[in-house]
Design a protein around this motif. Sequence first.
Motif, PDB file in Angstrom:
ATOM      1  N   PRO A 345      40.124  45.448   9.436  1.00 46.12           N
ATOM      2  CA  PRO A 345      41.032  45.930   8.679  1.00 46.12           C
ATOM      3  C   PRO A 345      41.569  46.953   9.269  1.00 46.12           C
ATOM      4  CG  PRO A 345      39.543  45.641   7.719  1.00 46.12           C
ATOM      5  CD  PRO A 345      39.051  45.788   8.841  1.00 46.12           C
ATOM      6  N   LEU A 346      41.234  47.703  10.840  1.00 44.01           N
ATOM      7  CA  LEU A 346      42.244  48.320  11.943  1.00 44.01           C
ATOM      8  C   LEU A 346      43.524  47.766  12.513  1.00 44.01           C
ATOM      9  CD1 LEU A 346      41.819  50.948  13.966  1.00 44.01           C
ATOM     10  CD2 LEU A 346      40.695  50.077  14.924  1.00 44.01           C
ATOM     11  N   GLN A 347      42.839  46.607  13.058  1.00 45.64           N
ATOM     12  CA  GLN A 347      44.556  45.988  13.741  1.00 45.64           C
ATOM     13  C   GLN A 347      45.164  45.228  12.641  1.00 45.64           C
ATOM     14  OE1 GLN A 347      44.151  44.763  16.870  1.00 45.64           O
ATOM     15  NE2 GLN A 347      46.226  44.240  16.059  1.00 45.64           N
ATOM     16  N   MET A 348      45.244  45.628  10.897  1.00 47.96           N
ATOM     17  CA  MET A 348      45.911  44.880  10.536  1.00 47.96           C
ATOM     18  C   MET A 348      46.770  46.281  10.673  1.00 47.96           C
ATOM     19  SD  MET A 348      45.851  42.160  10.467  1.00 47.96           S
ATOM     20  CE  MET A 348      47.735  41.833   8.984  1.00 47.96           C
ATOM     21  N   ALA A 349      45.870  47.451  10.266  1.00 42.88           N
ATOM     22  CA  ALA A 349      46.617  49.401   9.969  1.00 42.88           C
ATOM     23  C   ALA A 349      47.883  48.685  11.807  1.00 42.88           C
ATOM     24  CB  ALA A 349      45.562  49.503  10.273  1.00 42.88           C
ATOM     25  N   MET A 350      46.811  48.674  12.329  1.00 42.46           N
ATOM     26  CA  MET A 350      48.048  48.422  13.671  1.00 42.46           C
ATOM     27  C   MET A 350      48.851  47.468  13.795  1.00 42.46           C
ATOM     28  SD  MET A 350      45.043  48.391  16.556  1.00 42.46           S
ATOM     29  CE  MET A 350      45.499  48.191  17.863  1.00 42.46           C
ATOM     30  N   VAL A 351      48.780  46.931  13.174  1.00 40.83           N
ATOM     31  CA  VAL A 351      50.647  46.218  13.606  1.00 40.83           C
ATOM     32  C   VAL A 351      51.046  46.940  12.055  1.00 40.83           C
ATOM     33  CG1 VAL A 351      51.287  43.527  12.121  1.00 40.83           C
ATOM     34  CG2 VAL A 351      48.690  43.731  13.023  1.00 40.83           C
ATOM     35  N   ALA A 352      51.141  47.177  11.312  1.00 37.48           N
ATOM     36  CA  ALA A 352      51.848  47.522  10.398  1.00 37.48           C
ATOM     37  C   ALA A 352      52.618  49.084  11.574  1.00 37.48           C
ATOM     38  CB  ALA A 352      51.071  48.617   8.997  1.00 37.48           C
ATOM     39  N   ALA A 353      51.422  49.767  11.905  1.00 37.02           N
ATOM     40  CA  ALA A 353      51.803  51.090  12.735  1.00 37.02           C
ATOM     41  C   ALA A 353      53.000  51.086  13.810  1.00 37.02           C
ATOM     42  CB  ALA A 353      50.926  51.464  12.906  1.00 37.02           C
ATOM     43  N   GLY A 354      52.642  49.495  14.084  1.00 37.41           N
ATOM     44  CA  GLY A 354      53.669  49.460  15.561  1.00 37.41           C
ATOM     45  C   GLY A 354      54.832  48.471  15.155  1.00 37.41           C
ATOM     46  N   ILE A 355      54.993  48.477  13.286  1.00 38.47           N
ATOM     47  CA  ILE A 355      55.736  47.608  13.276  1.00 38.47           C
ATOM     48  C   ILE A 355      57.577  49.280  12.934  1.00 38.47           C
ATOM     49  CG2 ILE A 355      57.218  46.839  10.931  1.00 38.47           C
ATOM     50  CD1 ILE A 355      55.134  44.691  11.218  1.00 38.47           C
ATOM     51  N   ALA A 356      56.248  50.416  12.601  1.00 36.79           N
ATOM     52  CA  ALA A 356      56.764  51.469  11.847  1.00 36.79           C
ATOM     53  C   ALA A 356      57.510  52.358  13.502  1.00 36.79           C
ATOM     54  CB  ALA A 356      55.779  52.627  10.828  1.00 36.79           C
ATOM     55  N   ASN A 357      56.330  52.230  13.747  1.00 39.61           N
ATOM     56  CA  ASN A 357      57.128  52.953  15.228  1.00 39.61           C
ATOM     57  C   ASN A 357      57.536  52.730  16.187  1.00 39.61           C
ATOM     58  OD1 ASN A 357      56.783  55.716  17.118  1.00 39.61           O
ATOM     59  ND2 ASN A 357      55.555  54.306  18.269  1.00 39.61           N
ATOM     60  N   ARG A 358      58.637  51.594  15.381  1.00 39.90           N
ATOM     61  CA  ARG A 358      59.736  50.995  16.006  1.00 39.90           C
ATOM     62  C   ARG A 358      59.290  49.599  17.440  1.00 39.90           C
ATOM     63  NH1 ARG A 358      65.051  52.949  16.615  1.00 39.90           N
ATOM     64  NH2 ARG A 358      65.366  52.401  18.343  1.00 39.90           N
ATOM     65  N   GLY A 359      58.020  49.429  17.127  1.00 37.66           N
ATOM     66  CA  GLY A 359      57.789  48.038  17.761  1.00 37.66           C
ATOM     67  C   GLY A 359      56.975  48.388  19.002  1.00 37.66           C
ATOM     68  N   THR A 360      56.206  49.700  19.081  1.00 38.14           N
ATOM     69  CA  THR A 360      55.309  49.974  19.921  1.00 38.14           C
ATOM     70  C   THR A 360      54.126  50.355  19.613  1.00 38.14           C
ATOM     71  OG1 THR A 360      57.303  50.684  21.491  1.00 38.14           O
ATOM     72  CG2 THR A 360      55.250  51.617  21.859  1.00 38.14           C
ATOM     73  N   VAL A 361      53.406  49.966  20.080  1.00 38.19           N
ATOM     74  CA  VAL A 361      52.043  49.742  19.241  1.00 38.19           C
ATOM     75  C   VAL A 361      51.055  51.204  19.707  1.00 38.19           C
ATOM     76  CG1 VAL A 361      49.466  48.479  18.354  1.00 38.19           C
ATOM     77  CG2 VAL A 361      51.748  47.745  18.790  1.00 38.19           C
ATOM     78  N   MET A 362      50.319  51.773  19.142  1.00 38.60           N
ATOM     79  CA  MET A 362      49.662  52.513  19.516  1.00 38.60           C
ATOM     80  C   MET A 362      48.421  53.198  19.860  1.00 38.60           C
ATOM     81  SD  MET A 362      52.221  54.491  20.347  1.00 38.60           S
ATOM     82  CE  MET A 362      52.089  56.696  21.132  1.00 38.60           C
ATOM     83  N   LYS A 363      47.928  53.281  21.371  1.00 41.20           N
ATOM     84  CA  LYS A 363      46.482  53.415  20.983  1.00 41.20           C
ATOM     85  C   LYS A 363      45.752  54.208  19.764  1.00 41.20           C
ATOM     86  CE  LYS A 363      44.115  52.405  25.034  1.00 41.20           C
ATOM     87  NZ  LYS A 363      44.442  52.605  26.557  1.00 41.20           N
ATOM     88  N   PRO A 364      44.895  53.442  19.126  1.00 39.76           N
ATOM     89  CA  PRO A 364      44.625  53.713  18.172  1.00 39.76           C
ATOM     90  C   PRO A 364      42.914  55.147  18.156  1.00 39.76           C
ATOM     91  CG  PRO A 364      43.327  51.865  17.629  1.00 39.76           C
ATOM     92  CD  PRO A 364      44.753  51.872  19.076  1.00 39.76           C
ATOM     93  N   TYR A 365      42.751  56.161  17.920  1.00 41.44           N
ATOM     94  CA  TYR A 365      41.951  57.053  18.356  1.00 41.44           C
ATOM     95  C   TYR A 365      41.491  58.312  17.252  1.00 41.44           C
ATOM     96  CZ  TYR A 365      45.639  60.382  18.936  1.00 41.44           C
ATOM     97  OH  TYR A 365      46.691  61.330  18.738  1.00 41.44           O
ATOM     98  N   LEU A 366      40.101  58.214  17.227  1.00 42.99           N
ATOM     99  CA  LEU A 366      39.256  58.989  16.304  1.00 42.99           C
ATOM    100  C   LEU A 366      39.277  60.457  16.544  1.00 42.99           C
ATOM    101  CD1 LEU A 366      37.023  56.845  14.810  1.00 42.99           C
ATOM    102  CD2 LEU A 366      38.513  58.295  13.719  1.00 42.99           C
ATOM    103  N   ILE A 367      39.359  60.604  18.206  1.00 43.85           N
ATOM    104  CA  ILE A 367      39.193  62.580  18.880  1.00 43.85           C
ATOM    105  C   ILE A 367      40.423  63.021  18.652  1.00 43.85           C
ATOM    106  CG2 ILE A 367      37.930  63.357  20.094  1.00 43.85           C
ATOM    107  CD1 ILE A 367      36.149  61.949  18.870  1.00 43.85           C
ATOM    108  N   ASN A 368      40.364  64.135  18.230  1.00 46.88           N
ATOM    109  CA  ASN A 368      41.540  65.419  18.349  1.00 46.88           C
ATOM    110  C   ASN A 368      41.418  66.177  19.565  1.00 46.88           C
ATOM    111  OD1 ASN A 368      43.847  66.975  17.963  1.00 46.88           O
ATOM    112  ND2 ASN A 368      43.000  68.458  16.130  1.00 46.88           N
ATOM    113  N   LYS A 369      40.278  66.673  19.865  1.00 52.26           N
ATOM    114  CA  LYS A 369      40.041  67.490  20.114  1.00 52.26           C
ATOM    115  C   LYS A 369      38.505  67.376  20.782  1.00 52.26           C
ATOM    116  CE  LYS A 369      41.097  71.854  18.133  1.00 52.26           C
ATOM    117  NZ  LYS A 369      42.166  72.409  17.602  1.00 52.26           N
ATOM    118  N   ILE A 370      38.175  68.308  21.549  1.00 57.82           N
ATOM    119  CA  ILE A 370      36.840  68.912  22.426  1.00 57.82           C
ATOM    120  C   ILE A 370      36.806  70.090  22.475  1.00 57.82           C
ATOM    121  CG2 ILE A 370      34.639  68.562  23.637  1.00 57.82           C
ATOM    122  CD1 ILE A 370      35.188  65.446  23.295  1.00 57.82           C
ATOM    123  N   THR A 371      36.278  71.177  22.079  1.00 58.47           N
ATOM    124  CA  THR A 371      36.668  72.713  22.165  1.00 58.47           C
ATOM    125  C   THR A 371      34.914  72.975  22.269  1.00 58.47           C
ATOM    126  OG1 THR A 371      35.707  72.786  19.639  1.00 58.47           O
ATOM    127  CG2 THR A 371      38.056  73.148  20.793  1.00 58.47           C
TER     128      THR A 371
END
Lengths: 486, 449
Positions: A345-371
Amino acid sequence: MNSPLKRVALACLLMFGLLMANVTYLGAVQADGLRSDSRNVRSFYARYSVDRGWITSDNGKVVLAKSVDTGDTDFRFKREYPEGKAFTHVVGYFAPESASGIEGAEGRYLDGSHPDLVVRRAIDLISGKPHKGANVDLTLNAKAQKIAYKDLANTGKRGAVVAIDPKTGAILTMVSVPSYDPNPLAAANKKTVNDAYNKLDADKTNKPLLNRAIGLTYAPGSTFKTITSAAFLMDDESRDVNTMVNAPDALPLPDTNISLPNYHGESCGGRATLLAAYTISCNTPFADVAMEMGYDKLKEQAEKFGIGSSLNIPLDVAKSDIGPDEGKAALAMTAIGQRSNQMTPLQMAMVAAGIANRGTVMKPYLINKITGPDGGEIDTTDPDELSEAVTPEVAAELTTMMINVVRNGTGRAAGLPNVTVAGKTGTAETAPGKPSHAWFISFAPAEDPKVAVAVFVESGSAGNDATGGAIAAPIAHDVMQAVLGQ
Amino acid sequence: MTAKRRGAQLAMLAFAVLIVMGAYASVGLGIDGQIPAGMLTYGLGLGALMLAAYLVLAKWAPWADPLLLPLVTLVNGIGLVMIYRIEQTGQDGASATTQLMWTALGVVMFSATLIVLKDHRALQRLTYTAGFAGLALLLLPLLPFIGREINGARIWVGVGRFSIQPSEFAKILLVVFFAGYLVAKRDVLALAGRRLLFIDLPRARDLGPVLITWAVSLGVLVMQKDLGSSLLLFGAFIAMLYVATQRTSWVLIGILLFVGGAVLAGQVFSHVEARFDGWLNASSPEMYDREFGSTYQLMQGLFAIGSGGILGTGLGQGHPRQIPLSFSDFIFSATGEELGLTGLMAILMVYALIVERGLRTSLAARDPFSKLLAGGLSFILAWQVFIIVGGVTRLIPLTGLVTPFMSAGGSALLANWMLIALLVRMSDAARKPPPQAIQDEGLTQVMQR
């Protein structure tokens, strides 16, 4: 008598020498083995002597995992998960002998043993205070996460929901159903935890321990037609949504005596535009163009969307794969997301996201920041490009097609008022006579995408023939709405 | 002429008490970040006791070895701290207050021995009395009604809540007996006999006392299930026999007898065999998990030492409660976890120094009885440390014994303080300058300048 006395003195010296040598052997040579022996509870206690860092989301506003000081000498800090089930598969649990999810993947930050925290650790050691770990803030949007979990759980079926910020790759939602309460697994008692774990593990039908969003791959069904369309458009610059394609009612598959029908034997009129074929999700046109292009072009396009690459978000993601080249008939099935074509399912979300982002697929990540324990920032994830899947022009064509699916096609249930939504349904047959997998991928707003979603509902979890449009699209609708703040 | 070094002794004594007070503070800081309320009570209590012991020593044994009292104070104090620390974990049976009370009684016994026993050679006249008394004490726990079996060994006698371990006192009495007996018989034992191959064999009838000691040791082993005391007594006897006769054959005969006896006992009595198996395969799951003769305690002790590593967790920060009876037989292991290899080395060094001062006293002593008694007492101390520390660190099979001055237990503390008093008494005699001759002959003997 002095000479035997001196020998006795020598014997005493030898005895003390032996004792010292043996103590040295134990304390210096054998120490590691003795320390890590499973029967030595000290390493077990040590796990609970650390004031483990918190796991949060929404920039620290929502607490997903925290450590509570119980004052007990052996099991001082207790791990608690205030948000419960909806976040379990991402956050994980901190068990006596293991840790899953972010608890495991970011364990060295959370327990403070990471090299980045070495100075802090030395200060704690000298001051004699309990060691404090670093805090991990996740990219999750707690509101959308909870809605996704509630909606999916309400269907009574198994499945997963993933939502991504298309411009950064930040994962906003990652839900797997059925889930479980992580709190019993974080008890400071091996037996309690083992019993709880074994009970979950014994449920072989529902497999609650499995994170369906990234842990296993499933046939993507018609959502894969998006990739087939992308390959078709990329193959020849002159093509656009209005390019005519063959759309027979049944397509004979080469070297076999069977032909491929459309869904429920519907007719697509013999010839159709790419837009029309995609909107009502005809099978035959996509099988036809794939056979025309050949396996390699489809595979190449799939890889550009990230399929086949190993991802660590930092949880390990199962590799998606369109399957091997097994001839034209097989390729026809692959093109419509069947056969050995298997996606997370993550991969299919990346397909949608890549099209949304004008064709560029961004690397998916879960960590916003570490403090750090004191709040100082240690690390922040910088968005990173994974690949150029399609040109911006092709992305625009695909967006048009996906908008049409939600406006006039199979994905109407995902439509939002005053927001342009782009989407694609999928209903994958898993085996003859068995219920189908239901899929929906989408993003919104189409003009300036803020969220891309993939919803997956597993087959066999309910008797009725659930289609992507009927069961998956409404969930995507709610998740997008939650992220967009409507 | 030997110096008295009383100032140095007082300074070292103060230093030992300071170390102990620091250790108390460290326990409190380790547990809850506060200096414990008991630190001053315990510390000043120990300080006052040792000052009293010092004053008695200064008055009644002014020439005594200046190191013995400070060294003993240090191990006794560290033992107190460890028991206090274990008491904080809530392990049943650990009580620092009780141990401090016994330490006080120990110091009273130490002082009384020094005051009453002006000349230790008086003991030589009590050779056989000591022998019988020692034997009687050793066998006392076997009597019905007052004999008690605790943790599988029948080495206790008690009335009501009060119980003592008579073998600890028997140990000293028997060493006195061995010394007196061997001084009287040593010529016969040393000279009579035949030479066979490379060793001089004694006459059969001279073997009598050796065989009796052997039988008593085995009796203790078998009837009281007390391997430790059995090994302790027999070893001390053999060592003293060797010192008295200089004959290696006695050592060989002794070792053969004991090993033979132990092997025999091992085949008849399961607990002896269990200890041996446990030593060889301590960490195997079968040995660890079995119900009788399990190596659980031994392994937990080893885990503690291993987890302590080189520097230890720091006082108050380990998990001594994991070791059953950590305040008693296994106090060395519990100490190893919190003070580390470094702390254990220091403690072994202190023991070694006490033994060394005792043996030095023996070497300097002017009569055979004193030599044998001082040598015997020093050796039995070293031997006891070797048996118990070697046992808990798996150098040798584990046999239950008290870690001198450290383990919780009143009888052992009293007995060991008396043992030290005897060494102090003898070192005083050995280091006292001999009476001056009436006429100074030095000058008249000068032949040439």
